[in-house]
Write a protein that holds these residues in place. Sequence first.
Motif, PDB file in Angstrom:
ATOM      1  N   MET A   1       0.824  -1.198   0.000  1.00  0.00           N
ATOM      2  CA  MET A   1       0.000   0.000   0.000  1.00  0.00           C
ATOM      3  C   MET A   1       0.861   1.251   0.000  1.00  0.00           C
ATOM      4  SD  MET A   1      -2.852   1.113   2.760  1.00  0.00           S
ATOM      5  CE  MET A   1      -4.103  -0.057   2.359  1.00  0.00           C
TER       6      MET A   1
ATOM      7  N   LYS B   1       1.961   2.381  -3.314  1.00  0.00           N
ATOM      8  CA  LYS B   1       0.998   2.888  -4.291  1.00  0.00           C
ATOM      9  C   LYS B   1       0.789   4.381  -4.107  1.00  0.00           C
ATOM     10  CE  LYS B   1      -1.775  -1.309  -4.483  1.00  0.00           C
ATOM     11  NZ  LYS B   1      -3.031  -1.847  -3.986  1.00  0.00           N
TER      12      LYS B   1
ATOM     13  N   GLU C   1      -4.819   5.020  -5.062  1.00  0.00           N
ATOM     14  CA  GLU C   1      -4.981   3.589  -5.308  1.00  0.00           C
ATOM     15  C   GLU C   1      -4.853   2.766  -4.034  1.00  0.00           C
ATOM     16  OE1 GLU C   1      -1.851   3.034  -8.035  1.00  0.00           O
ATOM     17  OE2 GLU C   1      -3.018   3.659  -9.779  1.00  0.00           O
ATOM     18  N   ARG C   2      -4.666   3.451  -2.941  1.00  0.00           N
ATOM     19  CA  ARG C   2      -4.367   2.679  -1.736  1.00  0.00           C
ATOM     20  C   ARG C   2      -5.553   1.898  -1.216  1.00  0.00           C
ATOM     21  NH1 ARG C   2      -0.394   7.036   1.218  1.00  0.00           N
ATOM     22  NH2 ARG C   2       1.477   6.321   0.157  1.00  0.00           N
ATOM     23  N   GLU C   3      -6.716   2.391  -1.524  1.00  0.00           N
ATOM     24  CA  GLU C   3      -7.895   1.740  -1.003  1.00  0.00           C
ATOM     25  C   GLU C   3      -8.271   0.565  -1.907  1.00  0.00           C
ATOM     26  OE1 GLU C   3     -10.994   4.508  -0.303  1.00  0.00           O
ATOM     27  OE2 GLU C   3     -12.509   2.942  -0.141  1.00  0.00           O
TER      28      GLU C   3
ATOM     29  N   ASP D   1      -8.176  -0.027   3.644  1.00  0.00           N
ATOM     30  CA  ASP D   1      -7.680   1.298   3.325  1.00  0.00           C
ATOM     31  C   ASP D   1      -6.685   1.719   4.394  1.00  0.00           C
ATOM     32  OD1 ASP D   1      -9.192   1.870   5.501  1.00  0.00           O
ATOM     33  OD2 ASP D   1     -10.650   3.112   4.462  1.00  0.00           O
ATOM     34  N   GLN D   2      -6.313   2.960   4.358  1.00  0.00           N
ATOM     35  CA  GLN D   2      -5.246   3.411   5.249  1.00  0.00           C
ATOM     36  C   GLN D   2      -5.637   3.246   6.712  1.00  0.00           C
ATOM     37  OE1 GLN D   2      -6.415   4.906   2.558  1.00  0.00           O
ATOM     38  NE2 GLN D   2      -4.903   6.204   1.551  1.00  0.00           N
TER      39      GLN D   2
ATOM     40  N   TRP E   1      -1.230  10.302   6.220  1.00  0.00           N
ATOM     41  CA  TRP E   1      -1.538   8.917   5.869  1.00  0.00           C
ATOM     42  C   TRP E   1      -3.040   8.656   5.983  1.00  0.00           C
ATOM     43  CZ3 TRP E   1       0.294   4.717   3.662  1.00  0.00           C
ATOM     44  CH2 TRP E   1      -0.263   3.470   3.962  1.00  0.00           C
TER      45      TRP E   1
ATOM     46  N   GLU F   1      -1.635   7.694  -3.619  1.00  0.00           N
ATOM     47  CA  GLU F   1      -2.653   7.878  -2.595  1.00  0.00           C
ATOM     48  C   GLU F   1      -4.029   7.392  -3.027  1.00  0.00           C
ATOM     49  OE1 GLU F   1      -3.769  11.872  -0.862  1.00  0.00           O
ATOM     50  OE2 GLU F   1      -2.052  11.260   0.346  1.00  0.00           O
TER      51      GLU F   1
END
Lengths: 99, 619, 242, 522
Positions: B49, B52, B56-58, B81-82, B479, B54
Amino acid sequence: MNPNNYLILAAILFTIGVYGVLVRRNAIIVFMSVELMLNAANLAFVAAARNTGTLDGLVVAFFVMVVAAAEVVVGLAIIVTIFRTRRSASIDEASLMKY
Amino acid sequence: MIAALIGLPLVGATVLLLGGRRTNAWGHFLAVAMSAGSFLLGAFLFIQMVGKSEEEREVGQHLFDWIAVGAFQIPFGLHLDQLSIVFVLLITGVGTLIHIYSIGYMEHDPNRRRFFAYLNLFVAAMLLLVLADNYFLLYVGWEGVGLASYLLISFYQQKPSAATAGKKAFIVNRVGDVGLSLAIILMFVTFGTVTFEGVNAAAESGSPSTITWIGLALLLAACGKSAQFPLQSWLLDAMEGPTPVSALIHAATMVTAGVYLIVRAHAIFDLSETARTAVVIVGAITLLLGAFIGTAKDDIKKGLAGSTMSQIGYMVLAAGLGPVGYVFAIFHLLTHGMFKAGLFLGAGSVMHGMHDDVNMRHYGALRIMMKITYATFGLGFLAIIGVPPFAGFWSKDEIIYVAFSQSLIIGLATLLGAGVTAFYMTRMMAMTFFGEARWEDDVHPHESPAVMTIPMIVLALGSVFGGMAMLFVGDIEHWLEPVTGFAKPEHSVSHSVLIPITLAVVLGGALFAWLRYGRRPVPVVAPTDVRFLTRAARADAYGDALNEAAFMRPGQYLTRSLTWFDSKAIDGLVSGLAASIGGLSARAQRLQNGYARSYAVTMLGGAVLIALILLLVRL
Amino acid sequence: MNGESVVFWVSGTFAVVGALGMVVSKKAVHSALWVAFAMINIAVLYFTLEAPFLGTTQIIVYTGAVMMLFLFVLMIVGVDSSDSLLETIKGQRLLAALFALTFGGVVVASIASTLASPSAGLAIANAGYGGHLKAIAYLVFGQYLFAFEVLSALLITAALGAMVLAHNERWAPRKTQDQLQRERTMGNHVTPLPAPGVMARNNSVDTPALLPDGSTSIDSLPNAFRGEGKVAKPNSIEEAGK
Amino acid sequence: MKVSVEYQALAPIIILLASGVLSVLVEAFIPRTLRRPIQLMLVLASIVLAFAYVVINATAPLAGDPVTNGGQVKGLRQLAASGAVAIDGPGMVLQGIILLVSFVAALLLAERQIDPQGDAFASRSSTLPGSEDERQFTAQGWLQTEIWPLYLFCVGGMLLFPVSNDFLTMFVALEVFSLPLYLMASMARRRRLLSHEAALKYFILGAFSSAFFLFGAALIYAATTSISFSTVAVAMENSSQDGLIIPGIGMIAVGLLFKVGAVPFHQWVPDVYQGSPTPLTAFMSAATKVAAFGALLRVFYVAFGGMRWDWRPMMWVIAILSMVIGSLLAVTQTDMKRMLAFSSVAHTGFILLGVISTSAAGLSSTLFYLLAYGFTSVGVFAIVGLVRDASGEATHLSQWAGLGKKSPWMASIFALFLLALAGIPLTSGFTGKFAVFTAAIDGGATPLVIVAVVASAIAAFFYARVIVLMFFTEPPVDGPSVVVPSAFTTVAIGTSAAFTLLLGIAPQPVLDLVINAGLFIR
């Protein structure tokens, strides 16, 4: 005469039957009271049939008599069974299960 | 991939529960391996994660459609997700350490296999809770952790107090669950969806009052799970469970689920001023209440439990402050997870060496015998009272800072809480590790085995560096921003003013405690001539006798609650509720007297009731 | 006051009297007779309600069959058994009276408050089918055929049920005359088995005979009544006799 | 006048009743030793055949006068037997549920391995308890095979009950399924006094309540000139005779609410459930509830649909009383069967929420709940029947202590059923509750749902207590054990457990089914 008088009479008979179920301890009399309630309902059906000029009520009353006869057979069989084991037809004695 | 996170511990729990005695020999290793595997997987996902961008992180994983009725869709989906990932790391990381620790701690327990099965079950349920992509699945996990917690609190089932404590936790948590189920049903009816995505998108469309009600219902749920006022009473009793459980569930992870819920549902709270205010008030009350409870406890675990309440109060308060606070609520949650788990494990280690005695009045001078425990506990202590640069300093200071930006009273409350925290933690340190030895005659304190100390050391390192790492390396503010939003507080006081003040309050609290408990000898039996609170606290020392009585008369067990502050009213309400349900039931039972004629009377009464209602409606 | 009114008031009153008589009679047999009386009066009402078929059926089925069945069972149970009308369940009678009065009052008042349209009479309806009996037959075997057929299941159930609960099969082969003779002459009982205690104190066949020493004789009862602890003790019989 | 009998539409009912007659003949002409296997085959075969017919009817191409539902309605939608029976979507779903549950329950009734003396019924019901006759019959291994014709008639009546379209047919159906139940309730092998008592109470109170039903029907007939639901519904709209209609609705409600076991007409439930043979309790608790709720839905949606503003407040009160009193009384029960009986009363309250919604969603959610509850209930009582000691079933709660240690599998499945009854997610109970609650909120019954949620919270407590008792208590020294049943019971429990899980994890197909069932026809 007010045709609804028959319905009122039926209601009174029904109520007496209800009261009989509540206060009598002999299972057979309790059961007779139920029969009286069914009779009251029948009377209401027959009276309503004439009031409304339809015949369905009569058929219902006829069928109810048959049903009641069957019910009596089963009910009395159960009561007799209980009587044979407990030697009592008192409905109050059948109260092992509670709370 | 995400499902495997949950799947591993679930498999472990299943194998252990159904495997029976065959798995006794190696069961605990399997449990540790499953938990560790889950952690490694989580770490892998985390690194992926980070790599990647920001946006695409989820990532989501749709497993299957659970219910799809017309417009109502409830997918059975997971979602990473984050926000979830930090929870995953906390749960599996701390969880694995505690699994390892438990190998040593539970070594002689005949039911060790079952214990590990429950631990694995808990980890799986907790992961489901934080990985769900909709409120429904979250509810499943929520019930799951509740069940696991219930099983673990009453793990020492032969102790009546443990059984009672389990029952109490169950009842109080059900009250909270009512809130969550109502919230979910309300969301469903209002928005037609219960996915996080859907609710967040549709939240604007709800009427303000509905949103507020949903928010309050969610708050009720959070109160139950996170032991917030007025549903806090179960947490202290939950300490009847094995100490690793207290560390994992009742300090580091499950009790923070309420905070997670509030942050996750931020779209709701962002829209309702009323609900947010309620959250802040609940948080503030709890943070002070918990801290005061901590000051009066001689039982080391209950002292820590009070402290947990208090710290979660900080988090809830921060979460209630809106976008300025969400990030810090989570930040504090993470640092707290590390240092509080460390403290609990330390307490467990002390108990291990002291024949399971939990009364601090019987401790003293343990720093000589238990050097590693002393060192790790000490580091955790420094972290919790907020001494820079330990982990707690960074997160707590941020919350105090944000609180002052919103309201002076709230700010002062957080500040006061920090002082009291310093006081009771210093008292705990002093009574346990300093002063002269007040051990019972047959107790021979000794250091715990390496399998227990190593997790303690790891957590201590986290207490030292975790805060800095997350703040400066991980940049936690940004983050989490895509998930929770972030706003810089507008401020009248600057950090440079506030930090010295906070530190002064903390040092004052610590100094005061040191003067009272570190310099003077601590009586083995608490003096009887002091205030009511001490008498009440002392009652805990004779736990067995009292527990017996409590078991006989469930209505009374709450009265042994410690201080005048532990709101008897609330506790009484819970037990009163249980007792009155029982009493009501017993009374209503009388109607079922076994007589057919009596039943007929009831039926006729029902007929009359029906007739009257029908006629009344007609009027 | 036309004829119908007269019949209504007379038979209606009788029906209510019969019903009340059932409720207040101490002896079950009296209750049964009171009910039969009420039912006959209801049958009379059926005649005035243009339902002669039902009136007849009512007399045949209810007073003829059903009530006889009741009486029959009463004989098994003991015709003398009289009920104590003293209430044993606390509050039962009060609540029963209260609820029954409220219920009856509400229903009666409700019916009485309804505006009655004049009675339509059955003449037109009957004529549509070409007579009363034909009309009923058409309905029973036409519109309500399915219910009628299903009723047969009910009657089978009743017969089967009564048989299951009352009819005892043999678990051993019937004894031959030879065996019976041997038992009689070579067994323990040379004389016939004692008769039940019907004549002594009670009038139900389940009462055992009393032996000279005051104990009961199990031999005096039919097999079906020889249950464990089911046989009356001498004391209880004496008490019942008092 | 032409008599019409739509044989295909009526096939399920006719099959069951005809098999009942056949079954009586088997009793009369087949040697005793052969009766049981033949009867069992007959029962299972006729249930399967009837179910096949329900499926055929439900998937048949459109016939008669369709009630459109988004254009995707299939299957028969017609009035049959001169309008006395209404075969429609919900009706067929109800019939299907009843048949499925009856099949599983029949397996339980057939079980012979649990009790060393035979099945759950007395060797000869006509013998006196404790008599020499009874001993002899039992020793010789007699079985009361007459239960099978009774069972067939009972199921046949239940199939007719929810699809009857006039008060006469409904009353007859009511009696047809009630009489066999009264009889079978009295025929337990063990604890026969309790069994007799259960039958007597059930019978007296049942007859009492059906008299109410009948009188109510008479009043409705007097007011609307008809006993057919379709005509009644129309006539009620413009009838001025409220004085007859209102008591009529009330008294019919008494009759039907008695059958579903709603407070304050619930007091027979615990006594009858406790006293009856346990497999029969399983059958009653599931199938009777389904059939009676089906009839309740039809009467109150079709005949009294236009009066919903009048009867809904009454139903509110009944629902609240049922949920609260049912849950409350279950808390202090010490007998497993009684506890489950009170929980069934509470569930009646929950299901009433769906009835109260008076909407398509309310109807479909009620159907779903009935299916879910039916299977869970059969399963739960099936397991109750397995826990035994020397004197028979061990139903006292204290005897269940530590069962999780003795037989972890059975205890786990039991726990699954309890969790489903408590409405924990991923079980059928949760999906059902959720569906019903949502429908109720949509129907404007939010306060009711709050009460329901609180009642479920109380209920969860006593279910959890049993789980704790099984898994966290040391088993008593001479406590009962879980008997290993034959394949019959194993299949029955397995099926129930599978449905309980399946309807929790993947309820979609069934939800689609009940939604596509559409509405009642008039």
